[in-house]
Design a protein around this motif. Structure first.
Motif, short mmCIF file in Angstrom:
data_model
loop_
_atom_site.label_atom_id
_atom_site.label_comp_id
_atom_site.label_asym_id
_atom_site.label_seq_id
_atom_site.Cartn_x
_atom_site.Cartn_y
_atom_site.Cartn_z
N PRO A 563 -10.34 8.01 -1.56
CA PRO A 563 -9.41 8.19 -2.69
C PRO A 563 -8.34 7.12 -2.71
CG PRO A 563 -9.75 10.26 -1.51
CD PRO A 563 -10.36 9.18 -0.66
N PHE A 564 -7.74 6.90 -3.87
CA PHE A 564 -6.57 6.03 -3.99
C PHE A 564 -5.38 6.85 -3.48
CE2 PHE A 564 -8.74 4.94 -8.29
CZ PHE A 564 -9.75 4.24 -7.64
N THR A 565 -4.70 6.36 -2.45
CA THR A 565 -3.59 7.10 -1.87
C THR A 565 -2.39 6.19 -1.63
OG1 THR A 565 -4.23 6.68 0.43
CG2 THR A 565 -5.22 8.61 -0.66
N ILE A 566 -1.26 6.82 -1.33
CA ILE A 566 -0.07 6.06 -0.96
C ILE A 566 -0.32 5.34 0.36
CG2 ILE A 566 2.36 6.26 -0.30
CD1 ILE A 566 2.49 8.75 -2.12
N ASP A 567 -0.99 6.03 1.31
CA ASP A 567 -1.20 5.46 2.64
C ASP A 567 -2.03 4.18 2.61
OD1 ASP A 567 0.30 7.45 3.77
OD2 ASP A 567 -1.41 8.69 4.33
N ASN A 568 -3.04 4.13 1.71
CA ASN A 568 -3.85 2.90 1.67
C ASN A 568 -3.31 1.87 0.67
OD1 ASN A 568 -4.81 3.69 -0.89
ND2 ASN A 568 -6.72 4.50 -0.08
#
Length: 595
Positions: A563-568
């Motif tokens: 998924p598109f996340t803040i962490d990546n």
């Protein structure tokens, strides 16, 4: 001229604290239960923290960074900083060391207020590069992290220092004008390095007054907000903090994003401020639960949606001709679903990203009023909001009071009024490009209908121009794809290409259930080449294409590895996709779809 009886935000707060005195104001979890601070308690702590910061040398124009989860101390620190004429500079708790370094160094911060050991340790490497940083304040922890070379202070000690006979915060704050800078908020950076947006007190006061005017038909004296979006974002900073202050409302702080659903039941907010992603997720959850319901309940839900859509499209008519059916819908469908949100919601405000109209109508049919608004950090941030009496779900509503809007020749939305920022911190060239003759150039392509409602088409720089010269708004196509129960996120590309292709992220709950029943791993990286999964998603794309024009149809697709996340780094803290980051990761894979 400010459209408020107050010259600054701190003056507004102290006026409200005198009026509301011993009424509950801020609620936070302690030992597993919500406990409150009264308006008087909060004002006393703001005053003491302001004096403590003054004793440490903080004064007019100094920048003070706040790195903390949403909690009472965030608001107390914010108001204490502003009362001294200093400038609050929020930083996201999810910032990388490089992000922290950029904020500390670019702002020239003199101090940083940090909540926990974890965040202190994340911030510490950046403090070494911040030559202007004089000291750090820890809210929860009494010991400086190893390696910290800056002066270290404890929050409780600064509060004790604030019992001196220095001038009170309320007195000090009276000298600041609406035109003075209140905060520098660094944009989330969907297209590159964050820029520091200088917002003056008048900008946020304009937002508060305009929002109160817009919501007046449905609000009163005893409103309750649940704060869970990051306060370091301008949307929550204004609508989740200063709007409740202006309204004299109570604020409950969620104890983490993961607990928002439980906190909704505990806080029972009357106004919910969120991004569309929450409403999309809740819609998906409701629809998944419905698939497990019996046939009678499923049919009743279908009728509720049908009747609710009819009421939305024709509010002047009496759509509920069958009173017995309406009663069943109300007691068996609407009330139980409204209870998930606490049971007393007057309005769910959607902002920060586009809301798909079908999601808005879905909740409208369930008796949960969604009001989509629009804005950007550079406007404090709100520019427009839908009226509660007759919202238009495909629009972002009417401009706030005393806000001028017009369209440039290319369709870009321009905005003028007290809400417009003072400019970008230390970037006069970019400021001159963005604010011309008082008009904020939003970068969004829009339309304005005969009633004055604003409709956002897409970001000016994100508009896809295909090889045939057709203009396509990717956000519209992405929004329709993400409405499918099997899909959580989507990115569409096709600039200077003959057709569109998409990057798809399957919905995690759907994927887990599907993979478990087939004895397959539920992680995307393992399933990327799975023939059965691709066949299902091909059907999904077919459903989507049936609703799109020929130039908008998705011809081929790829599946993301995660998924598109803040962490990546592929999602901003305000739940916007960082298109440049996603394309950096998947550009070659998407390009291969054209071969």
């Amino acid at each position: 001229m400010p459209i408020s009886p107050y010259s600054n935000l701190v003056e507004m707060f102290f006026a409200q604290s005198r009026r509301l005195a011993d009424k509950p104001f801020l609620w936070a979890k302690k030992d597993g239960a919500y406990r409150s601070l009264t308006w008087r308690n909060t004002a006393e702590q703001v005053d003491r923290m302001a004096r403590g910061l003054l004793r440490q040398g903080i004064g007019r124009g100094d920048r003070v960074v706040i790195v903390s989860e949403n909690r009472p101390e965030w608001l107390i620190a914010d108001l204490a900083i502003m009362s001294l004429g200093a400038i609050t500079t929020p930083a996201y708790t999810t910032n990388t060391p490089d992000d922290h370094r950029h904020v500390l160094v670019d702002s020239g911060a003199k101090a940083a207020i940090v909540s926990s050991t974890r965040l202190l340790n994340a911030l510490r490497p950046a403090t070494e590069a911040a030559a202007d940083l004089a000291f750090v304040v820890a809210i929860d922890d009494g010991v400086a992290p190893e390696g910290l070379t800056k002066a270290f202070h404890r929050w409780d000690v600064l509060l004790e220092d604030g019992t001196s006979d220095l001038k009170s915060a309320a007195e000090t704050a009276r000298q600041w004008a609406a035109d003075d800078i209140a905060c520098i908020i660094y944009t989330s950076g969907t297209g590159g390095s964050p820029k520091g947006v200088m917002l003056h007190h008048g900008s946020l006061l304009h937002n508060c007054r305009g929002a109160m005017d817009a919501l007046r038909p449905i609000t009163g004296e005893d409103e309750v907000f649940l704060s869970f979006l990051p306060l370091s974002h301008s949307y929550e900073h204004t609508f989740g903090q200063f709007l409740p202050i202006a309204m004299g409302a109570q604020i409950y702080y969620a104890d983490g994003v993961a607990n928002v659903i439980a906190n909704l039941a505990e806080a029972r907010p009357s106004i919910l401020v969120s991004v569309p992603r929450l409403y999309e997720m809740m819609r998906g959850r409701i629809m998944r639960d419905l698939q497990k319901a019996d046939a009678e309940k499923a049919e009743l839900f279908r009728l509720a949606q049908e009747e609710g859509r009819a009421r939305y499209e024709h509010p002047e008519s009496d759509a509920a001709a069958d009173r017995d059916l309406e009663t069943r819908i109300e007691t068996q469908i609407r009330r139980p679903l409204q209870a998930i949100f606490g049971g007393r919601i007057k309005a769910m405000i959607a902002g920060g990203a586009p809301l798909n109209p079908d999601v808005g109508i879905f909740f409208h049919a369930l008796g949960l009023r969604i009001l989509q608004g629009y804005g950007q950090t550079e406007s404090g941030p709100v520019i427009s909001i839908n009226p509660p009496e007759k919202p238009k779900m495909h629009t972002v509503g009417l401009p706030l009071a005393d806000t001028e809007v017009r369209l440039a020749e290319d369709g870009e939305l321009l905005v003028r009024g007290d809400l417009v920022m003072k400019g970008y911190w230390r970037d006069s060239a970019k400021t001159k490009e963005t604010v011309i003759d008082g008009w904020l150039h939003t970068g969004d392509i829009a339309a304005i209908d005969g009633d004055g409602h604003v409709e956002i088409i897409d970001r000016k720089k994100d508009i896809i121009v295909n090889s045939g010269g057709d203009n396509i708004a990717p956000q519209r196509v992405e929004g329709i794809i993400a409405l499918q129960p099997e899909i959580a996120q989507a990115l569409v590309v096709g600039d200077r290409k003959p057709h569109l292709v998409a990057l798809l992220v399957p919905d995690a709950a759907w994927l887990l259930e599907w993979a478990t029943t087939r004895g397959k791993p539920a992680d995307l990286a393992s399933l990327n080449g799975d023939v059965e999964l691709r066949a299902i998603l091909l059907d999904v794309v077919g459903r989507v294409n049936a609703t799109l024009s020929n130039i908008e149809k998705i011809r081929r697709f790829a599946i993301a590895d995660a998924p598109f996340t803040i962490d990546n780094g592929q999602m901003t803290p305000s739940s916007k996709v960082r298109r440049h980051a996603v394309l950096a990761a998947y550009g070659d894979r998407l390009e291969a779809l054209y071969r």
